[in-house]
Design an enzyme around this catalytic site. Structure first.
Site, mmCIF file in Angstrom:
data_model
loop_
_atom_site.group_PDB
_atom_site.id
_atom_site.type_symbol
_atom_site.label_atom_id
_atom_site.label_comp_id
_atom_site.label_asym_id
_atom_site.label_seq_id
_atom_site.Cartn_x
_atom_site.Cartn_y
_atom_site.Cartn_z
ATOM 1 N N ARG A 101 0.879 -1.189 0.000
ATOM 2 C CA ARG A 101 0.000 0.000 0.000
ATOM 3 C C ARG A 101 0.899 1.216 0.000
ATOM 4 N NH1 ARG A 101 -5.392 1.424 3.414
ATOM 5 N NH2 ARG A 101 -6.153 -0.077 1.880
ATOM 6 N N HIS A 128 -7.402 0.660 -6.453
ATOM 7 C CA HIS A 128 -7.613 -0.179 -5.262
ATOM 8 C C HIS A 128 -8.305 -1.489 -5.710
ATOM 9 C CE1 HIS A 128 -7.812 -1.339 -1.232
ATOM 10 N NE2 HIS A 128 -8.709 -0.510 -0.741
ATOM 11 N N GLN A 131 -9.984 -4.205 -3.284
ATOM 12 C CA GLN A 131 -11.270 -3.730 -2.774
ATOM 13 C C GLN A 131 -12.383 -4.084 -3.762
ATOM 14 O OE1 GLN A 131 -12.289 -1.825 0.123
ATOM 15 N NE2 GLN A 131 -14.234 -2.479 -0.747
ATOM 16 N N ASP A 223 -17.413 6.495 -1.395
ATOM 17 C CA ASP A 223 -16.126 6.418 -0.691
ATOM 18 C C ASP A 223 -15.911 7.794 -0.064
ATOM 19 O OD1 ASP A 223 -13.540 5.813 0.150
ATOM 20 O OD2 ASP A 223 -12.638 5.974 -1.841
ATOM 21 N N CYS A 263 -16.614 1.383 0.728
ATOM 22 C CA CYS A 263 -15.412 0.558 0.968
ATOM 23 C C CYS A 263 -14.901 0.706 2.397
ATOM 24 C CB CYS A 263 -14.335 0.918 -0.044
ATOM 25 S SG CYS A 263 -13.866 2.650 0.013
HETATM 26 N N1 CP Z 1 -11.348 -0.250 2.377
HETATM 27 C C1 CP Z 1 -10.075 -0.284 2.802
HETATM 28 O O1 CP Z 1 -9.135 -0.487 2.026
HETATM 29 O O2 CP Z 1 -9.946 -0.102 4.143
HETATM 30 P P1 CP Z 1 -8.571 0.145 4.889
HETATM 31 O O3 CP Z 1 -8.015 1.449 4.404
HETATM 32 O O4 CP Z 1 -8.921 0.169 6.346
HETATM 33 O O5 CP Z 1 -7.631 -0.973 4.549
HETATM 34 N N1 NVA Z 2 -10.099 6.544 -1.478
HETATM 35 C C1 NVA Z 2 -9.731 6.113 -0.152
HETATM 36 C C2 NVA Z 2 -9.892 4.643 -0.017
HETATM 37 C C3 NVA Z 2 -9.663 4.104 1.348
HETATM 38 C C4 NVA Z 2 -9.810 2.639 1.425
HETATM 39 C C5 NVA Z 2 -8.297 6.531 0.138
HETATM 40 O O1 NVA Z 2 -7.439 6.383 -0.742
HETATM 41 O O2 NVA Z 2 -8.044 7.008 1.248
#
Ligand code: CP
Ligand code: NVA
Length: 320
Positions: A101, A128, A131, A223, A263
Site C-alpha cells: 500500500r 484499489h 477492494q 467512498d 469501501c
Molecule cells: N477499504 C479499505 O481499504 O480499508 P482500509 O483502508 O482500512 O484498509
Molecule cells: N479513497 C480512499 C480509499 C480508502 C480505502 C483513500 O485512498 O483514502
C-alpha cells in the site's frame, strides 16, 4: 511467469469471474484451502494507514497456512532509505510475495519490475483493485446478472472509482459516476476503457447530478471525499461534495432493494449518513468481511494457480 495483482485491467472478464468464484468458494469451504500457503511468507508493506486491507491480507495469509510480516510506514521507506529496485531484489530473497500500500502507483510498478516474486496492490493513489474484487463478490452474492445492473458511484473520482471503472468496463454492466466536474475520473482512463466497453457491452456514464444518477439504481456506492494524503483539502472538499452524500433522499430515488456499498473507512455525516449506513439497504459490513475472501483468493492466485472452481458469472460468462 510471475503473477502480479496490480490492476484489474490486466485481467479478462473470465479471469475476474474465476477470482470471484474462488473467493466465494474460500468463503464457503475455508478448510479446503488451509495448507495452501504452507512455508510461504508474505511481506505486507503499508505506507498509509489500513484496517481492512492489512487485516484481510494478514489473517488471510495465516488462514491459508502461511506467515506474514508487517512493515509500517517508517520502516522500509521505498525510494528514500534505499532504491525501490534494491528493496525488491532483497525481499525476493526472503519472501514469497509482497503486498504494497503506497502513495504513488509507480512505486508498485517499480517494485514489481525488479522483484522475482509476485506483488499485490493493496491501494495506491490511482487504484484499489483488491477492494473492487470484494465489491464484485458482494454484489454477486445478492444480485444476479451484473450486466443488467445500474451501479452508481457518488463522490470523488478517486482510486476506488478508477478500479470500479476498469472492472465494470471489462465485466459489462452500467456504471454511472456522479462527481463534481473537477473531480471526475481522468480522461485518459475513460478513453482507455472505451475498447473494453465495446467488447463487454458495458456503459460508463459520467454526470454531475447525484439525483439523476441515483434514479432506479441497483447499487449505490460511495467512498470518502478526502482520501488518505489529501487531508489538508478536507474543509474545501466537504463544501464541494456536499450534494453527493448518500442520504435517505438520494436513496429514495433508487430501487427499493438497492444495495448500498462503501469501501470504508466512512466519514459518517459527510459522504454517507448514519441512517443509510446502518439501514436495511446497507451491505457495507458484508462488503468489509468479503475483503478477507478476496484477499485469500488473490494470494492463492499469485502463489498457486487458480483451482478449477465453478465460475459464478452469468450465463454468457460461463459460455466463454
Ligand atoms: N477499504 C479499505 O481499504 O480499508 P482500509 O483502508 O482500512 O484498509
Ligand atoms: N479513497 C480512499 C480509499 C480508502 C480505502 C483513500 O485512498 O483514502
Amino acid at each position: 511467469m510471475i503473477r502480479h495483482f496490480i490492476s484489474l485491467k490486466y485481467f479478462s472478464s473470465d479471469e475476474i469471474w474465476k477470482l470471484v468464484a474462488l473467493a466465494a468458494d474460500i468463503k464457503k469451504n475455508p478448510e479446503t484451502y488451509e495448507d495452501l500457503l504452507k512455508y510461504k511468507t508474505v511481506g505486507l508493506i503499508f505506507e498509509k494507514p489500513s484496517l481492512r486491507t492489512k487485516t484481510a491480507f494478514f489473517v488471510g495469509t495465516e488462514q491459508l497456512g502461511g506467515s506474514a510480516i508487517y512493515y509500517g510506514p517508517d520502516e522500509i521507506r521505498l525510494g528514500q532509505r534505499e532504491k525501490t529496485s534494491d528493496v525488491a531484489q532483497t525481499l525476493s530473497c526472503f519472501l514469497d510475495a509482497i503486498v504494497l500500500r503506497t502513495f504513488a502507483h509507480n512505486n508498485i510498478l517499480e517494485l514489481a519490475q525488479s522483484a522475482s516474486i509476485p506483488v499485490i496492490n493493496a491501494l495506491s493513489d490511482f487504484l484499489h483493485p483488491s477492494q473492487v474484487l470484494a465489491d464484485i463478490l458482494t454484489i454477486k452474492e445478492k444480485k444476479n446478472d451484473i450486466k443488467k445492473l445500474k451501479v452508481v458511484y457518488l463522490g470523488d473520482g478517486n482510486n476506488v472509482c478508477n478500479s470500479l471503472i476498469y472492472c465494470f468496463s471489462i465485466l459489462g454492466g452500467n456504471l454511472v459516476i456522479a462527481t463534481p466536474k473537477r473531480y471526475r475520473p481522468q480522461k485518459e482512463i475513460l478513453e482507455e476503457v472505451k475498447l473494453y466497453c465495446r467488447i463487454s457491452g458495458a456503459t460508463i456514464t459520467i454526470t454531475e447530478s447525484a439525483q439523476e444518477a441515483a434514479q432506479d439504481a441497483d447499487v449505490l456506492y460511495t467512498d470518502v471525499w478526502t482520501s488518505m494524503g489529501k487531508e489538508k483539502e478536507r474543509t474545501r472538499r466537504r463544501r464541494i461534495f456536499r450534494h453527493y452524500q448518500i442520504n435517505e433522499k438520494i436513496l429514495s430515488y433508487a430501487k427499493r432493494d438497492c444495495m448500498v456499498l462503501h469501501c470504508l473507512p466512512a466519514h459518517r455525516g459527510e459522504e454517507i449518513t448514519d441512517s443509510v449506513i446502518d439501514g436495511k439497504n446497507s451491505f457495507v459490513f458484508t462488503q468489509a468481511e468479503n475483503r478477507l475472501y478476496a484477499a485469500k483468493a488473490i494470494l492463492v492466485y499469485v502463489l498457486k494457480s487458480v483451482p478449477n472452481t465453478p465460475v459464478t458469472g452469468n450465463k454468457e460468462e460461463k459460455q466463454k
